[in-house]
Structures are given as structure tokens and as C-alpha cells.
Design a protein around this motif. Structure first.
Motif, PDB file in Angstrom:
ATOM      1  N   LYS A 154       0.836  -1.194   0.000  1.00 19.43           N
ATOM      2  CA  LYS A 154       0.000   0.000   0.000  1.00 19.43           C
ATOM      3  C   LYS A 154       0.869   1.241   0.000  1.00 19.43           C
ATOM      4  CE  LYS A 154      -4.386  -1.319   2.081  1.00 19.43           C
ATOM      5  NZ  LYS A 154      -5.406  -0.939   3.098  1.00 19.43           N
ATOM      6  N   ASP A 159      -1.583   5.787   2.762  1.00 17.85           N
ATOM      7  CA  ASP A 159      -2.867   5.089   2.889  1.00 17.85           C
ATOM      8  C   ASP A 159      -2.907   4.122   4.059  1.00 17.85           C
ATOM      9  OD1 ASP A 159      -3.825   6.424   0.664  1.00 17.85           O
ATOM     10  OD2 ASP A 159      -3.264   4.814  -0.732  1.00 17.85           O
ATOM     11  N   LEU A 160      -1.801   3.970   4.772  1.00 18.69           N
ATOM     12  CA  LEU A 160      -1.756   3.017   5.880  1.00 18.69           C
ATOM     13  C   LEU A 160      -2.553   3.521   7.073  1.00 18.69           C
ATOM     14  CD1 LEU A 160       2.024   1.991   5.801  1.00 18.69           C
ATOM     15  CD2 LEU A 160       0.060   0.603   5.061  1.00 18.69           C
ATOM     16  N   VAL A 161      -3.395   2.654   7.608  1.00 27.76           N
ATOM     17  CA  VAL A 161      -4.147   2.934   8.823  1.00 27.76           C
ATOM     18  C   VAL A 161      -3.581   2.038   9.920  1.00 27.76           C
ATOM     19  CG1 VAL A 161      -6.414   2.864   9.928  1.00 27.76           C
ATOM     20  CG2 VAL A 161      -6.218   3.521   7.509  1.00 27.76           C
ATOM     21  N   GLY A 172      -2.621  -0.555  12.314  1.00 26.66           N
ATOM     22  CA  GLY A 172      -3.122  -1.866  12.684  1.00 26.66           C
ATOM     23  C   GLY A 172      -4.156  -2.462  11.748  1.00 26.66           C
ATOM     24  N   ALA A 173      -4.295  -1.927  10.542  1.00 26.47           N
ATOM     25  CA  ALA A 173      -5.331  -2.415   9.628  1.00 26.47           C
ATOM     26  C   ALA A 173      -4.774  -3.248   8.478  1.00 26.47           C
ATOM     27  CB  ALA A 173      -6.134  -1.244   9.064  1.00 26.47           C
ATOM     28  N   THR A 174      -3.479  -3.117   8.178  1.00 31.22           N
ATOM     29  CA  THR A 174      -2.827  -3.853   7.088  1.00 31.22           C
ATOM     30  C   THR A 174      -1.806  -4.803   7.680  1.00 31.22           C
ATOM     31  OG1 THR A 174      -3.090  -1.949   5.611  1.00 31.22           O
ATOM     32  CG2 THR A 174      -1.470  -3.612   4.971  1.00 31.22           C
ATOM     33  N   PHE A 175      -1.723  -6.018   7.156  1.00 30.59           N
ATOM     34  CA  PHE A 175      -0.810  -7.011   7.712  1.00 30.59           C
ATOM     35  C   PHE A 175       0.112  -7.578   6.643  1.00 30.59           C
ATOM     36  CE2 PHE A 175      -4.437  -6.723  10.490  1.00 30.59           C
ATOM     37  CZ  PHE A 175      -3.832  -6.584  11.734  1.00 30.59           C
ATOM     38  N   SER A 186       2.298  -5.403  11.206  1.00 34.60           N
ATOM     39  CA  SER A 186       1.478  -4.443  10.473  1.00 34.60           C
ATOM     40  C   SER A 186       2.301  -3.202  10.141  1.00 34.60           C
ATOM     41  CB  SER A 186       0.263  -4.047  11.328  1.00 34.60           C
ATOM     42  OG  SER A 186      -0.482  -3.012  10.718  1.00 34.60           O
ATOM     43  N   VAL A 203       2.938   0.542   9.625  1.00 32.12           N
ATOM     44  CA  VAL A 203       2.186   1.670  10.183  1.00 32.12           C
ATOM     45  C   VAL A 203       2.906   2.985   9.923  1.00 32.12           C
ATOM     46  CG1 VAL A 203       1.122   0.267  11.995  1.00 32.12           C
ATOM     47  CG2 VAL A 203       3.291   1.415  12.451  1.00 32.12           C
ATOM     48  N   TYR A 243       0.759   7.542  14.355  1.00 30.97           N
ATOM     49  CA  TYR A 243      -0.401   6.990  15.053  1.00 30.97           C
ATOM     50  C   TYR A 243      -1.645   7.850  14.830  1.00 30.97           C
ATOM     51  CZ  TYR A 243      -3.198   4.887  18.765  1.00 30.97           C
ATOM     52  OH  TYR A 243      -4.192   4.253  19.465  1.00 30.97           O
TER      53      TYR A 243
END
Length: 414
Positions: free
Chosen positions: A66, A70-72, A74-77, A212, A214, A217
Motif C-alpha cells: 500500500k 494510505d496506511l491505517v 493496525g489495519a494492514t498485515f 502491520s 504503520v 499513530y
């Protein structure tokens, strides 16, 4: 689906009645100091974690990366996960790195019924030379073992797990963006997996690590937040497990946080007792910089480790940096109980310089104001300011070591 992670159910132990010890006065049971010397789940010397036996199964379907923006959190692994099983007869089994996938657990697994779960939060950073670095992983492993021991889960050799974490972080390094402020958030987790509805120490467990990528924060950037002082709910209490990183500590905090947000505040400031001692902010340790009323000396104050405060790695790092760099400038670095009334008085008298939270996810988070008893307690920032001088310095000092700009023993090169 992932291969079955549960060993055969161990026989249920028979609980024995143990009469409570009495104090020297014979009036009340003596307190057991779990937070000082917890017992590990396994007293017999069993097989420990062995990094040399790592089995790697690479994914056949690598995920596309990504865009950093666009990284949120703890939402992408990443593509893979690390798993290590344990049972009370053998000890730790061989570690495996496998494609990221769902776990297969029996619905009677004790993690679901009695919260046998603890975890850590740590990060891997990419320096200017492309090397992958961990930040003070020894402190994470020390706390991980304490948390596991407190809830009767097995302990492990810290150096062995750090070795595996480093291998895992390097394997997933393509997910770490090059931009400053980005990292790979690592979540080591341990759960009890024995399938039983009896309340006993788990006979089997699973340690796994997921990762993830990140960015910062707070999506809005490094900006000051406003807090609501919370006295109607308690995060932790003496003799409890507030100093351990257990999943059970976090879920009960969500409703008070949601209520605070409904009133326009980003987080809770947890107060404790009739004295209204200031403890933590959200899931972070809390620091205030004030001018001492009697001496006029500048002080950086945080709550002491009395069993109710999480032993934050970032907290310890802030204290170490303050003693190294602020103390020579005349600052007094203090770990003591501080009441909300003291904080309010310092603000009213113009002695409250600044306040901030400290934790792995955000490093430091500046605080603008605190709502308490129907009034707003200003934390020293001017309207155009988003961070105080000490908060900004701490962020920069910490990142210099995390990203390897300043070579230091806290930075572990994978």
C-alpha cells in the motif's frame, strides 16, 4: 486454513484448597505480591524456544504494497506470521514462519472463556542504510514473560525469541516504508489453547507474532489532544494486573473512552481513589512538566510503578533520556503520585509547563487540556502550539535512536 494448533487435551488437574495466610495481626489475609515475583507456568525444566529449528514456509501469494499515506494503524498485515506451540509435557515446539492465516482453535479453548491472553507492542524500523532495527526488544521480552507468568502461561528464553523476531522482521522488511515516521508494528501474543471449561493453568499454549506496517499513530499529525479526567471508572487497582500487558485490561476501557469522545475529547485521563491520583492517559503513561511551588525548580513527573501502572518501554526511555539530558540543565526527574488537584493548582498558578502521553504506538502525544469537574485545565500550550519543548525533544531524541541516526545500545540491528 492453518494446521491444527491444539495438542491433545491434558488431564484436568484437581484443585486443592489452600487456607489463606494471615497477617501478623491475624486480622486480614496477607497480600501476595504477584507483581514482584510471579511464578512461571511450568516449574519443570522443559524444552525452551530454539531459533535454530525455525521452519520457514513462504507465501505463494505476496501481497501488494500500500502507499505509505494510505496506511491505517493496525489495519494492514504482512505476508507471514510466526507461530510456536507449547505443551506442559514437552515444552516449546519448533518455531514456524507460515503465511498469514486464520487460527484453528477449539471453541472450548481456555483463551475464550477465562482470558488466558497477553501480548506486546514493539516496532521494527528501517534506517538510512536499509538495515532493520528493533528498539529495546529486551525490555519487551522481559515484560512479556512477566505478563505470561502472572496468568499461568509459560515463560521462554528472551534472547531466543528476540532472535526469531529479528528474522521475522527482516523477512517482512519490504513492508516498511522508507519515509521517516513509518515502521513495522510487531504484535507478539500468547494465548492458552487447552480445550477445557475447568479453571486451571493451561496445559497448552500458542505464541504467535503478526506484523502491520504503520505510519504516524494520529492521522491528523503530531497535534495536541484534549482529555477527560475519568473518575467513574477505574483502569487498574492495587494488587491487580494493571502493570501487565493483558488483553483483559483493554476491553473494559473502551466504553469510557467512547463516552469521552462523545463529549469531544480524544482520550481518558484515568484517576484513582478519593485522592484522584493521575495514573495513565488512555493506553499510555502520562508525564507532566511543572515548576515546583516551593523551590521553583522545573520537574518532569510521572506516576510510580506501584503495580497499577504499566511498565512502559517508552516510559522508561523517556525517564532515561530526561536523566541524561534534562537533569544537567537543572530539571528534577520524579516518579511520584500526583493528584488532579495538584495539577489544577499548577495550571492556575502558571506553573504547569506541558503534559504528554508516552507509548510505543505514538512515542509521545502532547496534551492541550484536561476536562475536570466542569472546568478545562490548560496544560501550558499556547493556542498556536501543538507540542511543548520537552515533548518535541523527546520525540526527536527517541526517533534518533529508533532509526539508527544515533548509534545506541537500545537499537538492535536485525
Amino acid at each position: 486454513m492453518m494446521r491444527r494448533l491444539l495438542p491433545r487435551c491434558a488431564p484436568r488437574a484437581t484443585a486443592a484448597f489452600i487456607a489463606p495466610r494471615r497477617s501478623p495481626l491475624g486480622l486480614f489475609p496477607a497480600a501476595r505480591q504477584y507483581s514482584i515475583s510471579p511464578e512461571a507456568a511450568s516449574e519443570t525444566k522443559l524444552q525452551d524456544i530454539d531459533p535454530s529449528k525455525l521452519v520457514l514456509t513462504r507465501t505463494s501469494k505476496p501481497k501488494p504494497l500500500k502507499k505509505a499515506e494510505d496506511l491505517v494503524f493496525g489495519a494492514t498485515f504482512t505476508d507471514h506470521m510466526l507461530t510456536i506451540e507449547w505443551d506442559k509435557t514437552t515444552g516449546w515446539h519448533n518455531p514456524h514462519i507460515v503465511p498469514h492465516q486464520n487460527l484453528s482453535l477449539d471453541p472450548a479453548s481456555c483463551v475464550f472463556h477465562y482470558a488466558f491472553e497477553c501480548f506486546e507492542g514493539m516496532k521494527a524500523y528501517k534506517d538510512k542504510a536499509g538495515q532493520i532495527r528493533l528498539f529495546r526488544p529486551d525490555r519487551n521480552m522481559e515484560r512479556f514473560n512477566k505478563s505470561a507468568a502472572r496468568i499461568a502461561l509459560p515463560n521462554f528464553d528472551s534472547k531466543a525469541l528476540i532472535d526469531l523476531v529479528a528474522k521475522f522482521a527482516k523477512l517482512e522488511s519490504r513492508f516498511i516504508p522508507e519515509e521517516r515516521g513509518y515502521s513495522l508494528y510487531l504484535r507478539p501474543t500468547m494465548i492458552g489453547t487447552q480445550k477445557t471449561l475447568g479453571v486451571n493453568p493451561p496445559g497448552s499454549a500458542l505464541l504467535y507474532i503478526i506484523a502491520s506496517p504503520v505510519g504516524p499513530y494520529y492521522p491528523t499529525g503530531f497535534k495536541a489532544v484534549s482529555l477527560e479526567a475519568t473518575d467513574y471508572a477505574v483502569r487498574a487497582w492495587p494488587g491487580g494486573v494493571g502493570d501487565k500487558k493483558l488483553g483483559a485490561n483493554y476491553a473494559p476501557c473502551i466504553v469510557p473512552q467512547r463516552e469521552a469522545m462523545s463529549r469531544g475529547f480524544q482520550q481518558n485521563l484515568w484517576l484513582f481513589g478519593e485522592e484522584e491520583y493521575v495514573t495513565e492517559v488512555g493506553t499510555m503513561n502520562f508525564f507532566v512538566a511543572i515548576q515546583n511551588k516551593q523551590t521553583g525548580q522545573k520537574e518532569l513527573i510521572t506516576a510510580p510503578l506501584d503495580g497499577t501502572i504499566l511498565e512502559g518501554v517508552t516510559r522508561d526511555s523517556v525517564l532515561s533520556l530526561a536523566r541524561e539530558r534534562l537533569a544537567p540543565e537543572g530539571w528534577n526527574i520524579v516518579e511520584r503520585k500526583l493528584t488532579m488537584a495538584e495539577l489544577d493548582e499548577a495550571a492556575t498558578e502558571g506553573r504547569l509547563v506541558e503534559a504528554f502521553g508516552a507509548g510505543t504506538a505514538a512515542i509521545v502525544s502532547p496534551v492541550r487540556a484536561i476536562s475536570w469537574k466542569g472546568k478545562m485545565v490548560s496544560c501550558g500550550l499556547k493556542d498556536h502550539e501543538e507540542s511543548g519543548e520537552i515533548t518535541t525533544k523527546m520525540k526527536n531524541w527517541m526517533e534518533a535512536r529508533q532509526y539508527g541516526d544515533e548509534e545506541h545500545e537500545w537499537s538492535y540491528v536485525c
